[in-house]
Write an enzyme that holds these catalytic residues in place. Structure first.
Site, PDB file in Angstrom:
ATOM      1  N   GLU A 183      13.618 -15.179  16.612  1.00  0.00           N
ATOM      2  CA  GLU A 183      12.634 -14.144  16.948  1.00  0.00           C
ATOM      3  C   GLU A 183      12.788 -12.948  16.024  1.00  0.00           C
ATOM      4  O   GLU A 183      13.917 -12.563  15.699  1.00  0.00           O
ATOM      5  CB  GLU A 183      12.869 -13.739  18.413  1.00  0.00           C
ATOM      6  CG  GLU A 183      11.948 -12.673  18.964  1.00  0.00           C
ATOM      7  CD  GLU A 183      12.235 -12.433  20.460  1.00  0.00           C
ATOM      8  OE1 GLU A 183      12.591 -13.401  21.179  1.00  0.00           O
ATOM      9  OE2 GLU A 183      12.120 -11.283  20.903  1.00  0.00           O
ATOM     10  N   SER A 200      14.686  -5.423  28.431  1.00  0.00           N
ATOM     11  CA  SER A 200      16.114  -5.178  28.682  1.00  0.00           C
ATOM     12  C   SER A 200      16.323  -4.300  29.913  1.00  0.00           C
ATOM     13  O   SER A 200      17.354  -4.387  30.572  1.00  0.00           O
ATOM     14  CB  SER A 200      16.776  -4.584  27.450  1.00  0.00           C
ATOM     15  OG  SER A 200      16.050  -3.467  26.976  1.00  0.00           O
ATOM     16  N   GLU A 202      21.726  -6.906  29.178  1.00  0.00           N
ATOM     17  CA  GLU A 202      21.028  -8.009  29.838  1.00  0.00           C
ATOM     18  C   GLU A 202      21.998  -9.012  30.446  1.00  0.00           C
ATOM     19  O   GLU A 202      21.613 -10.131  30.789  1.00  0.00           O
ATOM     20  CB  GLU A 202      20.086  -8.707  28.850  1.00  0.00           C
ATOM     21  CG  GLU A 202      18.994  -7.769  28.339  1.00  0.00           C
ATOM     22  CD  GLU A 202      17.912  -8.471  27.537  1.00  0.00           C
ATOM     23  OE1 GLU A 202      18.039  -9.683  27.269  1.00  0.00           O
ATOM     24  OE2 GLU A 202      16.945  -7.785  27.178  1.00  0.00           O
ATOM     25  N   LYS A 226       5.050 -10.109  26.525  1.00  0.00           N
ATOM     26  CA  LYS A 226       5.616  -9.075  27.406  1.00  0.00           C
ATOM     27  C   LYS A 226       4.434  -8.275  27.928  1.00  0.00           C
ATOM     28  O   LYS A 226       3.773  -7.570  27.161  1.00  0.00           O
ATOM     29  CB  LYS A 226       6.545  -8.157  26.624  1.00  0.00           C
ATOM     30  CG  LYS A 226       7.857  -8.791  26.158  1.00  0.00           C
ATOM     31  CD  LYS A 226       8.574  -7.842  25.205  1.00  0.00           C
ATOM     32  CE  LYS A 226      10.031  -8.224  24.986  1.00  0.00           C
ATOM     33  NZ  LYS A 226      10.630  -7.470  23.843  1.00  0.00           N
ATOM     34  N   GLN A 256      20.557  -9.067  17.903  1.00  0.00           N
ATOM     35  CA  GLN A 256      20.397  -8.629  19.296  1.00  0.00           C
ATOM     36  C   GLN A 256      20.725  -9.694  20.356  1.00  0.00           C
ATOM     37  O   GLN A 256      21.434  -9.407  21.311  1.00  0.00           O
ATOM     38  CB  GLN A 256      18.962  -8.143  19.508  1.00  0.00           C
ATOM     39  CG  GLN A 256      18.694  -7.609  20.909  1.00  0.00           C
ATOM     40  CD  GLN A 256      17.286  -7.077  21.030  1.00  0.00           C
ATOM     41  OE1 GLN A 256      16.970  -6.020  20.494  1.00  0.00           O
ATOM     42  NE2 GLN A 256      16.432  -7.807  21.707  1.00  0.00           N
TER      43      GLN A 256
HETATM   44  P1  PGA Z   1      13.746  -4.802  24.731  1.00  0.00           P
HETATM   45  O1  PGA Z   1      14.255  -6.073  23.951  1.00  0.00           O
HETATM   46  O2  PGA Z   1      13.249  -5.194  26.073  1.00  0.00           O
HETATM   47  O3  PGA Z   1      14.949  -3.894  24.780  1.00  0.00           O
HETATM   48  O4  PGA Z   1      12.657  -4.181  23.885  1.00  0.00           O
HETATM   49  C1  PGA Z   1      13.935  -7.374  24.305  1.00  0.00           C
HETATM   50  C2  PGA Z   1      13.589  -8.189  23.082  1.00  0.00           C
HETATM   51  O5  PGA Z   1      13.698  -7.690  21.939  1.00  0.00           O
HETATM   52  O6  PGA Z   1      13.173  -9.334  23.210  1.00  0.00           O
HETATM   53 ZN    ZN Z   2      12.808  -9.369  20.762  1.00  0.00          ZN
END
Ligand code: PGA
Ligand code: ZN
Length: 427
Positions: free
Chosen positions: A284, A366, A204, A336, A162
């Site tokens: 991560e 994201s 992003e 988060k 990712q």
């Molecule tokens: P997401 O991904 O905000 O799309 O869930 C961000 C991440 O995996 O750190």
């Molecule tokens: Zn992540």
């Protein structure tokens, strides 16, 4: 004293609707925040309430706004805005479900953050200072993780991995991190262009990953660091978000780009090979959220030389962090606020991480907006790291730019540099 809480529908960086909340006090002071939205979400994170149905791709937030304007507003009216814990407890008492699916995590997080903004404004303090005073942590400017190539769920699964990011622990200031990142980002773009592979950006703001293998992205990232005049692994290091839950389940992993199927052990070996070949300081979600044995094994083998962050694996949940600490899985947690659903629960997770010497990385989603709460959170909690996405698009840049404004007050020397990684690779 809280007088009024009201929500409105605004739109995020992907063009989807989201929840903005205004918290107004008796003295006229106001605080405002907006809920972000993830695309590669953990199954145990707070759930955004979306209306479903045919309009706006089923993502409308009318029901979440009803939560804010109805029960949440009624419960918060008259409460002391400086009592973040009390206000969050009142919100939690209304919902009662662990995943906030009754009120909606989007409703609770925007409200909880707006309360924090209102409390700071009421005290006449910048938000980062308020957070520092509220928690007792000394403020410092965070070490950023910045995406150069976006992949996975943020790029239509064009590559499986990712986030291909850099960190600049060798920089002497936050400002210098920005400049070095600019050089690496555009060097990467030049390389893509020369290969005929330049195709815009992912969700992003990182370059779209037109690669033939996942490892080609890593090789290109190393070339970009060199082209920017840096020695990979010196001042600039690599950070990966594997986001393995997106392509792994029940101990099986499938890299679609390479038509490659692996079990947990093979996945660990592949990532270990990357750790040997590239200057990777942080990784991560190396295994999927259901692969406890794999994550423990990965941490046992590599935890002394790389930061191992749980994101989907830990979903900003203090209990899951404590469980993982007891099991020896991961050595850092992504914070988060919308995974937890309130500021107070996120702070509890941060404290749980710090209690065992873990790293803690405050992170955007994201789907983002002009909201800069996380820049203040990362700074106010001190000694932290900040993950925001890439180095283009204003919903990303607004977070980095806010840190630069804070730098004017806190001073360039408040930058933590490599300290957050000192316990692992960087040490
Ligand atoms: P997401 O991904 O905000 O799309 O869930 C961000 C991440 O995996 O750190
Ligand atoms: Zn992540």
């Amino acid at each position: 004293v809280i007088k009024n809480v009201s929500g409105r529908r605004v739109w995020d960086s992907r063009g989807h609707p989201t929840v903005e909340v205004d918290v107004t006090l008796e003295n006229g002071v106001m605080g405002r925040a907006i809920a972000p939205a993830g695309a590669s979400r953990g199954t145990r994170e707070a759930i955004d309430l979306r209306d479903g149905g045919p309009s706006v791709q089923g993502k409308n937030v009318r029901r979440a706004l009803e939560s804010v304007n109805g029960p949440i507003a009624a419960a918060l009216k008259g409460l002391d805005v400086q009592d973040q814990g009390g206000a969050d407890a009142a919100i939690l008492a209304l919902d009662g479900s662990p995943l906030k699916d009754k009120l909606g995590g989007n409703a609770t997080v925007a409200t909880s953050l707006a309360i924090m903004h209102a409390a700071a404004a009421d005290a006449g303090k910048p938000l980062w200072r308020h957070i520092s005073d509220m928690t007792g942590y000394a403020p410092s400017l965070p070490l950023p993780e910045i995406q150069i190539f976006g992949g996975g769920a943020h790029a239509g699964q064009r590559v499986d991995i990712q986030d291909f990011m850099i960190m600049v622990p060798g920089a002497s200031s936050f400002d210098e991190v920005m400049e070095i990142t600019n050089e690496v980002y555009f060097a990467a773009g030049d390389i893509m262009k020369a290969k005929g592979k330049l195709a815009g950006v992912a969700d992003e703001g990182g370059w779209w990953p037109m690669f033939d293998s996942n490892e080609e992205a890593l090789e290109t990232l190393v070339q970009a660091i060199e082209k920017a005049g840096e020695t990979p692994g010196d001042r600039v290091v690599i950070s990966l978000d594997i986001a393995a839950s997106e392509f792994g389940k029940d101990g099986r992993y499938r890299l679609a780009l390479e038509d490659r199927d692996m079990d947990s052990g093979e996945m660990i070996d592949m990532l270990g090979g990357w750790l040997d070949s590239y200057p990777i300081a942080s990784i991560e979600d190396p295994l999927s959220e259901d692969d406890v044995a794999g994550t423990v094994e990965f941490t046992r083998r590599f935890g002394d030389r790389v930061q191992i962050i749980g994101d989907d694996y830990l979903v900003t949940n203090a209990d899951l962090v404590r469980d993982a600490q007891a099991q020896g899985a991961c050595n850092a947690v992504l914070i988060k606020v919308n995974q937890a659903g309130t500021v107070s629960e996120s702070l509890e997770t941060f404290r749980a991480a710090r209690a065992k010497g873990w790293g803690a990385i405050v992170s955007a989603r994201s789907g983002e907006t002009e909201d800069v709460s996380i820049s203040h959170l990362a700074t106010g909690l001190g000694g932290g790291q900040l993950k925001v996405g890439s180095f283009t698009r204003s919903e990303r840049m607004v977070k980095w730019n806010e840190c630069l404004r804070i730098q004017d007050t806190l001073g360039v020397r408040s930058f933590v540099g490599g300290a957050p990684l000192a316990a692992t690779w960087w040490g």
